[in-house]
Design an enzyme around this catalytic site. Structure first.
Site, PDB file in Angstrom:
ATOM      1  N   HIS A 190      34.893  50.873  49.292  1.00  0.00           N
ATOM      2  CA  HIS A 190      35.671  52.055  48.960  1.00  0.00           C
ATOM      3  C   HIS A 190      34.701  53.209  48.661  1.00  0.00           C
ATOM      4  O   HIS A 190      33.660  53.002  48.026  1.00  0.00           O
ATOM      5  CB  HIS A 190      36.500  51.825  47.690  1.00  0.00           C
ATOM      6  CG  HIS A 190      37.698  50.952  47.879  1.00  0.00           C
ATOM      7  ND1 HIS A 190      38.111  50.467  49.093  1.00  0.00           N
ATOM      8  CD2 HIS A 190      38.610  50.492  46.975  1.00  0.00           C
ATOM      9  CE1 HIS A 190      39.210  49.746  48.931  1.00  0.00           C
ATOM     10  NE2 HIS A 190      39.537  49.739  47.651  1.00  0.00           N
ATOM     11  N   GLY A 244      40.831  46.142  50.701  1.00  0.00           N
ATOM     12  CA  GLY A 244      41.642  46.361  49.503  1.00  0.00           C
ATOM     13  C   GLY A 244      43.089  45.954  49.718  1.00  0.00           C
ATOM     14  O   GLY A 244      43.806  45.621  48.764  1.00  0.00           O
ATOM     15  N   THR A 256      47.740  26.119  45.531  1.00  0.00           N
ATOM     16  CA  THR A 256      49.198  26.300  45.486  1.00  0.00           C
ATOM     17  C   THR A 256      49.883  25.568  46.640  1.00  0.00           C
ATOM     18  O   THR A 256      51.087  25.366  46.604  1.00  0.00           O
ATOM     19  CB  THR A 256      49.564  27.794  45.589  1.00  0.00           C
ATOM     20  OG1 THR A 256      48.943  28.337  46.752  1.00  0.00           O
ATOM     21  CG2 THR A 256      49.120  28.561  44.353  1.00  0.00           C
ATOM     22  N   SER A 257      49.120  25.184  47.669  1.00  0.00           N
ATOM     23  CA  SER A 257      49.769  24.601  48.852  1.00  0.00           C
ATOM     24  C   SER A 257      49.079  23.358  49.401  1.00  0.00           C
ATOM     25  O   SER A 257      49.629  22.674  50.251  1.00  0.00           O
ATOM     26  CB  SER A 257      49.822  25.653  49.967  1.00  0.00           C
ATOM     27  OG  SER A 257      48.516  26.098  50.244  1.00  0.00           O
ATOM     28  N   CYS A 289      40.318  48.295  41.979  1.00  0.00           N
ATOM     29  CA  CYS A 289      38.955  48.449  42.507  1.00  0.00           C
ATOM     30  C   CYS A 289      38.429  49.880  42.437  1.00  0.00           C
ATOM     31  O   CYS A 289      37.272  50.099  42.067  1.00  0.00           O
ATOM     32  CB  CYS A 289      38.887  47.933  43.932  1.00  0.00           C
ATOM     33  SG  CYS A 289      40.337  48.311  44.909  1.00  0.00           S
ATOM     34  N   MET A 333      39.840  36.220  49.918  1.00  0.00           N
ATOM     35  CA  MET A 333      38.663  37.089  50.018  1.00  0.00           C
ATOM     36  C   MET A 333      37.970  37.283  48.670  1.00  0.00           C
ATOM     37  O   MET A 333      36.768  37.090  48.542  1.00  0.00           O
ATOM     38  CB  MET A 333      39.073  38.460  50.582  1.00  0.00           C
ATOM     39  CG  MET A 333      38.598  38.676  51.975  1.00  0.00           C
ATOM     40  SD  MET A 333      38.809  40.370  52.542  1.00  0.00           S
ATOM     41  CE  MET A 333      40.366  40.839  51.897  1.00  0.00           C
ATOM     42  N   VAL A 334      38.744  37.645  47.648  1.00  0.00           N
ATOM     43  CA  VAL A 334      38.138  37.884  46.334  1.00  0.00           C
ATOM     44  C   VAL A 334      37.608  36.565  45.762  1.00  0.00           C
ATOM     45  O   VAL A 334      36.488  36.487  45.248  1.00  0.00           O
ATOM     46  CB  VAL A 334      39.152  38.530  45.361  1.00  0.00           C
ATOM     47  CG1 VAL A 334      38.562  38.652  43.962  1.00  0.00           C
ATOM     48  CG2 VAL A 334      39.591  39.894  45.869  1.00  0.00           C
ATOM     49  N   GLN A 386      39.564  54.420  51.129  1.00  0.00           N
ATOM     50  CA  GLN A 386      39.601  53.002  50.763  1.00  0.00           C
ATOM     51  C   GLN A 386      39.596  52.068  51.963  1.00  0.00           C
ATOM     52  O   GLN A 386      40.285  52.278  52.951  1.00  0.00           O
ATOM     53  CB  GLN A 386      40.825  52.743  49.868  1.00  0.00           C
ATOM     54  CG  GLN A 386      40.703  53.485  48.550  1.00  0.00           C
ATOM     55  CD  GLN A 386      41.820  53.201  47.564  1.00  0.00           C
ATOM     56  OE1 GLN A 386      42.329  54.137  46.957  1.00  0.00           O
ATOM     57  NE2 GLN A 386      42.188  51.951  47.364  1.00  0.00           N
ATOM     58  N   ARG A 423      43.731  55.304  52.818  1.00  0.00           N
ATOM     59  CA  ARG A 423      43.154  54.130  53.491  1.00  0.00           C
ATOM     60  C   ARG A 423      42.417  54.613  54.739  1.00  0.00           C
ATOM     61  O   ARG A 423      42.966  55.399  55.521  1.00  0.00           O
ATOM     62  CB  ARG A 423      44.286  53.176  53.900  1.00  0.00           C
ATOM     63  CG  ARG A 423      43.823  51.863  54.500  1.00  0.00           C
ATOM     64  CD  ARG A 423      43.316  50.873  53.480  1.00  0.00           C
ATOM     65  NE  ARG A 423      44.370  50.414  52.595  1.00  0.00           N
ATOM     66  CZ  ARG A 423      44.152  49.920  51.375  1.00  0.00           C
ATOM     67  NH1 ARG A 423      42.931  49.796  50.914  1.00  0.00           N
ATOM     68  NH2 ARG A 423      45.163  49.537  50.622  1.00  0.00           N
ATOM     69  N   ARG A 477      40.023  30.455  47.694  1.00  0.00           N
ATOM     70  CA  ARG A 477      39.782  30.468  49.137  1.00  0.00           C
ATOM     71  C   ARG A 477      39.977  31.867  49.753  1.00  0.00           C
ATOM     72  O   ARG A 477      39.525  32.133  50.857  1.00  0.00           O
ATOM     73  CB  ARG A 477      40.751  29.492  49.815  1.00  0.00           C
ATOM     74  CG  ARG A 477      40.094  28.601  50.835  1.00  0.00           C
ATOM     75  CD  ARG A 477      41.153  27.892  51.636  1.00  0.00           C
ATOM     76  NE  ARG A 477      41.814  26.811  50.960  1.00  0.00           N
ATOM     77  CZ  ARG A 477      41.429  25.541  51.029  1.00  0.00           C
ATOM     78  NH1 ARG A 477      40.380  25.206  51.726  1.00  0.00           N
ATOM     79  NH2 ARG A 477      42.113  24.600  50.402  1.00  0.00           N
TER      80      ARG A 477
HETATM   81  N1  HSE Z   1      44.630  48.547  45.418  1.00  0.00           N
HETATM   82  C1  HSE Z   1      43.379  48.427  46.074  1.00  0.00           C
HETATM   83  C2  HSE Z   1      43.479  48.831  47.521  1.00  0.00           C
HETATM   84  C3  HSE Z   1      42.887  47.026  45.996  1.00  0.00           C
HETATM   85  O1  HSE Z   1      44.603  48.779  48.062  1.00  0.00           O
HETATM   86  O2  HSE Z   1      42.490  49.205  48.110  1.00  0.00           O
HETATM   87  C4  HSE Z   1      41.890  46.755  44.936  1.00  0.00           C
HETATM   88  O3  HSE Z   1      42.349  46.710  43.634  1.00  0.00           O
END
Ligand code: HSE
Length: 370
Positions: free
Chosen positions: A275, A167, A37-38, A136, A12-13, A163, A268, A10
């Site tokens: 990315h 992520g 899990t829940s 990633c 994002m990935v 990034q 970031r 459910r």
């Molecule tokens: N470590 C990455 C990020 C996530 O923080 O952008 C993808 O592996």
């Protein structure tokens, strides 16, 4: 057909994984089982017009042990809790994981089959049963520069990353959008008034970032209108864990004896799910730009070489151009003033596709066909 258990589908990935599997009709090749899990007992996803009712408990080892393959995008703490118990119970199934927990273990393989299919096949022959997606930025770099790696042309790479918020996770994307909205709201009227002073607008924006009600719960500092030059924990030597992964995961993926040096600064930025990376590459011999281009594009069918001109760069080599696609554009390729063996390259890739879900989906397909 193999029974495949899905955990963390459910998020994002996980959602991107399920969508790709729907697009590629992968669900016709397996018997899927959805865990939670829940929310065990509740409704799961709809696949090929079938609603999966009665989600299974993701902590129930007996149910998990019935699976031939488990694929989890649930995160590292789930892997920590469940994986070793299953293996201790002598579960012989295949474990495919998006989390980093098991990546560097001796009995796991980091999967990126367009780059390391041989390593994966050898591992399968040797009875390896644990396959983990890479970080990633590492996947996206290897998809972009795979040809240079496979031709053993790289002496070292210095990288700066740009990034996306995705992520860090879904909550971070939402916080970034809230930050953007908050900044917009504080100047929206000024923006439609031609007589407004840009310095007054800038002052309001800068003040808003410092206000107590600015959304900072997850990032802890502003990202919208700013950037954050640190990702993940401190390795204790001034290097972030994200920066550490660049070299260590790459070398493990390639399975090569000689180590390629990769280092740089991970940053970031306010991109949503792509990315970008800027490389300074030292080759171990002088080859022409034309040759470099040929080597890059011949590595895999997703790489797109972007000629180093303004128009194609700004139209094709950006997060907004790439988002939601499997394209790996590589551009800004030119020899640098440091010398003949030095050149630059810039790449963009969807962090949720080649950066996360796609290598796992492709690994699942390799296992289905065993
Ligand atoms: N470590 C990455 C990020 C996530 O923080 O952008 C993808 O592996």
């Amino acid at each position: 057909m193999k029974s495949v258990g899905f955990i963390g589908w459910r998020g994002m990935v996980g959602s991107v994984l399920l969508n790709r599997m729907r697009e590629e009709n992968d669900f016709l090749k397996i018997t899927p089982h959805f865990f939670s899990t829940s929310q065990s007992g509740q409704y799961g996803p709809t696949i090929n017009n079938i609603v999966f009712k009665n989600l299974k408990d993701a902590y129930n080892l007996n149910l998990l042990e019935e699976m031939d393959i488990i694929i989890t995008c649930q995160g590292g703490s789930y892997t920590d809790t469940v994986y070793s118990k299953l293996r201790k119970n002598n579960w012989q199934g295949y474990w495919i994981d998006a989390a980093s927990t098991l990546r560097m273990k001796d009995d796991s393989i980091i999967v990126l089959d367009p780059v390391n299919l041989k390593v994966i096949k050898k591992a399968l022959d040797n009875g390896i049963k644990t396959f983990v997606g890479s970080n990633c930025t590492v996947s996206l770099m290897l998809m972009a520069l795979g040809g240079l790696f496979s031709n053993n042309l790289i002496e070292w790479i210095s990288v700066s990353t740009y990034q996306a918020a995705s992520g860090a996770g879904a909550k971070y994307v939402i916080e970034l959008l809230k930050q953007m909205g908050s900044l917009y709201n504080v100047v929206s009227q000024d923006l439609s008034n031609e007589l407004s002073s840009i310095l007054d607008i800038e002052k309001k924006i800068s003040q808003k970032m410092k206000d107590n009600d600015f959304p900072l719960k997850y990032f802890s500092v502003p990202l919208a209108g700013s950037l954050i030059p640190w990702i993940d924990i401190d390795m204790g030597n001034g290097q972030s864990r994200e920066e550490w992964k660049g070299q260590f995961e790459t070398n493990k993926i390639l399975g090569s004896k000689s180590k390629i040096i990769i280092d740089g600064t991970c940053v970031r930025i306010s991109s949503i799910r792509c990315h970008s990376q800027s490389f300074l590459i030292k080759l171990n011999k002088n080859i022409s730009l034309k040759n470099i281009e040929e080597i890059i594009v011949s590595h895999n069918k997703w790489v797109d070489f972007i000629p180093n001109n303004i128009q194609e760069t700004i139209c094709k080599l950006t997060p907004s151009a790439v988002t939601g696609t499997l394209k790996i554009p590589v551009g800004r390729v030119r020899k640098l003033s440091m010398g003949d063996k030095y050149f630059s390259a810039f790449t963009v890739g969807d962090q949720l596709l080649w950066g996360a879900a796609e290598p796992l989906r492709r690994m699942l397909n390799l296992l289905i066909n065993i």
